[in-house]
Design a protein around this motif. Structure first.
Motif, short mmCIF file in Angstrom:
data_model
loop_
_atom_site.label_atom_id
_atom_site.label_comp_id
_atom_site.label_asym_id
_atom_site.label_seq_id
_atom_site.Cartn_x
_atom_site.Cartn_y
_atom_site.Cartn_z
N VAL A 40 32.54 3.18 7.91
CA VAL A 40 31.53 2.35 8.57
C VAL A 40 30.32 2.35 7.65
CG1 VAL A 40 30.06 2.04 10.59
CG2 VAL A 40 32.40 2.89 10.86
N PHE A 41 29.89 1.19 7.24
CA PHE A 41 28.87 1.08 6.22
C PHE A 41 27.73 0.16 6.65
CE2 PHE A 41 32.15 -2.09 5.48
CZ PHE A 41 31.44 -3.26 5.24
N ARG A 42 26.61 0.35 6.01
CA ARG A 42 25.43 -0.46 6.26
C ARG A 42 25.45 -1.71 5.38
NH1 ARG A 42 19.30 1.88 5.31
NH2 ARG A 42 18.17 -0.06 5.74
N ALA A 43 25.10 -2.85 5.93
CA ALA A 43 25.13 -4.10 5.18
C ALA A 43 23.90 -4.94 5.50
CB ALA A 43 26.39 -4.90 5.52
N ILE A 44 23.40 -5.63 4.48
CA ILE A 44 22.19 -6.45 4.60
C ILE A 44 22.46 -7.82 4.00
CG2 ILE A 44 19.79 -6.68 3.84
CD1 ILE A 44 19.54 -3.70 3.95
N PRO A 45 22.00 -8.90 4.64
CA PRO A 45 22.17 -10.24 4.07
C PRO A 45 21.37 -10.41 2.77
CG PRO A 45 21.63 -10.35 6.41
CD PRO A 45 21.39 -8.94 5.98
N ALA A 46 21.80 -11.33 1.95
CA ALA A 46 21.05 -11.68 0.75
C ALA A 46 19.75 -12.39 1.16
CB ALA A 46 21.88 -12.58 -0.15
N GLY A 47 18.80 -12.39 0.24
CA GLY A 47 17.55 -13.11 0.48
C GLY A 47 16.36 -12.23 0.74
N TYR A 48 16.56 -10.91 0.84
CA TYR A 48 15.40 -10.04 1.05
C TYR A 48 14.59 -9.97 -0.24
CZ TYR A 48 18.50 -6.52 -1.06
OH TYR A 48 19.36 -5.84 -1.89
N ARG A 49 13.32 -9.73 -0.09
CA ARG A 49 12.43 -9.65 -1.25
C ARG A 49 11.62 -8.36 -1.19
NH1 ARG A 49 7.15 -10.62 -0.27
NH2 ARG A 49 6.58 -11.37 1.81
N ARG A 50 11.16 -7.92 -2.34
CA ARG A 50 10.36 -6.72 -2.43
C ARG A 50 8.89 -7.06 -2.26
NH1 ARG A 50 10.74 -2.54 -7.49
NH2 ARG A 50 9.09 -3.80 -8.40
N PHE A 51 8.15 -6.18 -1.55
CA PHE A 51 6.71 -6.40 -1.40
C PHE A 51 6.01 -5.04 -1.46
CE2 PHE A 51 8.06 -5.41 2.87
CZ PHE A 51 7.00 -4.74 3.44
N PRO A 52 4.77 -5.01 -1.94
CA PRO A 52 4.05 -3.73 -2.04
C PRO A 52 3.64 -3.23 -0.66
CG PRO A 52 2.63 -5.54 -2.69
CD PRO A 52 4.00 -6.13 -2.51
N LEU A 53 3.77 -1.93 -0.47
CA LEU A 53 3.37 -1.31 0.79
C LEU A 53 1.90 -0.93 0.73
CD1 LEU A 53 6.42 1.02 1.51
CD2 LEU A 53 5.82 -1.07 2.72
N PRO A 54 1.12 -1.34 1.72
CA PRO A 54 -0.30 -0.96 1.72
C PRO A 54 -0.47 0.53 2.02
CG PRO A 54 0.26 -2.06 3.77
CD PRO A 54 1.48 -2.16 2.89
N ASN A 55 -1.46 1.10 1.41
CA ASN A 55 -1.86 2.49 1.69
C ASN A 55 -0.75 3.50 1.40
OD1 ASN A 55 -4.34 1.44 2.77
ND2 ASN A 55 -3.25 1.02 4.70
N ALA A 56 0.09 3.22 0.40
CA ALA A 56 1.13 4.18 0.02
C ALA A 56 0.48 5.38 -0.64
CB ALA A 56 2.13 3.53 -0.93
N GLY A 57 0.78 6.57 -0.15
CA GLY A 57 0.20 7.79 -0.69
C GLY A 57 0.97 8.30 -1.89
N PRO A 58 0.47 9.33 -2.55
CA PRO A 58 1.17 9.93 -3.69
C PRO A 58 2.57 10.40 -3.30
CG PRO A 58 -1.08 10.77 -3.53
CD PRO A 58 -0.82 9.99 -2.28
N GLY A 59 3.55 10.00 -4.09
CA GLY A 59 4.92 10.39 -3.80
C GLY A 59 5.61 9.55 -2.75
N GLU A 60 4.90 8.62 -2.13
CA GLU A 60 5.50 7.75 -1.12
C GLU A 60 6.04 6.49 -1.80
OE1 GLU A 60 5.89 8.41 1.99
OE2 GLU A 60 4.72 10.25 2.11
#
Length: 296
Positions: A40-60
């Protein structure tokens, strides 16, 4: 102890003709029934995009993805390498508690059923909400599958796995409220499925008393979480788990737990048994991840 790679290429890759699994397939759980591997596996549709996360701390993590809603697929194999897919999802979002996805399944065969413990999201994966909970589904044949809903506490919790037999007469569940791995026991299925609120309230009130493992080494300093369900051996429960360091790199470790008291650690590796190295684990949606969730 080190693990070896059985194949040079992934056993599953995204399939463009299946919209629900066209973007990425990863983080499977597996069970070998003596003849066949159920995956049983995890699956995601195509079309997702990367975006910067606000307030990401060190190592996050510095970035997230959107849209990023997972389903759980099913494949089967007689040799653990060559898999036959089912072309429709085994479990798909559709309830309020999993409307933003089902993730990271762990499979346990216990008392006549396959129990699929997984993570459910009622809020977006990389959004500001806190909708990460433990979900449960079950089946006898991987054709008819019943969703049992949220079985965990009303706090962020994941990386849960059922032990493959009762311990001292009780159902035992590993879970992870950061940064440690904890264990909780239930008297019976009715309590686990329908009357768990009181047990969870007691458990959370003294959570530190229920810790199985804590981060101990630099490579797991940030947090740890269970991989596949514990594997019973004559010497103890073999637990393969993942550890996260301060650069958010995931590696796999292993520990041996007492058969009657899993909170007693018999042995534990000092160095990882698996870490990102080959191209298939060093790229993708989480290029610093190395999970193990396959008890076979």
């Amino acid at each position: 102890m080190t693990l070896f790679r059985r194949t040079a290429v992934p056993v599953l890759t995204p399939r463009a003709e299946l919209a629900w699994a066209s973007g990425a397939v990863f983080n499977p759980g597996a069970w070998y029934d003596g003849e066949r591997v159920h995956l049983v596996f995890r699956a995601i549709p195509a079309g997702y995009r990367r975006f910067p996360l606000p307030n990401a701390g060190p190592g996050e993590p510095a970035y997230g993805f959107e849209p990023y809603i997972s389903s759980l697929g099913y494949a089967t194999s007689t040799d653990g390498v060559h898999f036959t897919w089912r072309e429709s999802p085994l479990l798909a979002p559709g309830e309020d508690f999993d409307r933003y996805g089902l993730e990271d399944p762990r499979i346990t065969f216990l008392e006549g059923r396959y129990w699929i413990v997984h993570t459910v999201l009622s809020t977006p994966a990389f959004g500001p909400g806190d909708g990460v909970r433990i979900g449960l589904a079950s089946t006898t044949d991987f054709v008819q599958v019943e969703k049992h809903g949220v079985i965990g506490p009303p706090v962020r919790d994941k990386d849960a796995a059922l032990f493959p037999r009762r311990i001292r007469g009780k159902l035992a569940l590993l879970h992870r409220i950061e940064p440690d791995i904890q264990i909780i026991y239930f008297d019976d299925w009715d309590e686990l499925l329908h009357r768990s609120a009181a047990r969870w309230a007691e458990h959370l009130a003294d959570l530190d008393e229920h810790v199985v493992l804590r981060p101990a080494r630099r490579w797991e300093r940030k947090k740890i979480g269970a991989g596949p369900p514990p594997i019973e051996t004559p010497e103890g429960w073999l637990l393969i788990y993942h550890g996260v360091d301060e650069t958010y790199t995931y590696r796999a470790g292993a520990a041996l737990l007492d058969l009657d008291d899993p909170q007693r650690t018999i042995a534990r590796v000092r160095v990882p048994i698996l870490e990102p190295s080959c191209s298939s684990s060093a790229r993708g949606t989480c290029p610093t991840s190395c999970f193990r969730k396959e008890p076979w």
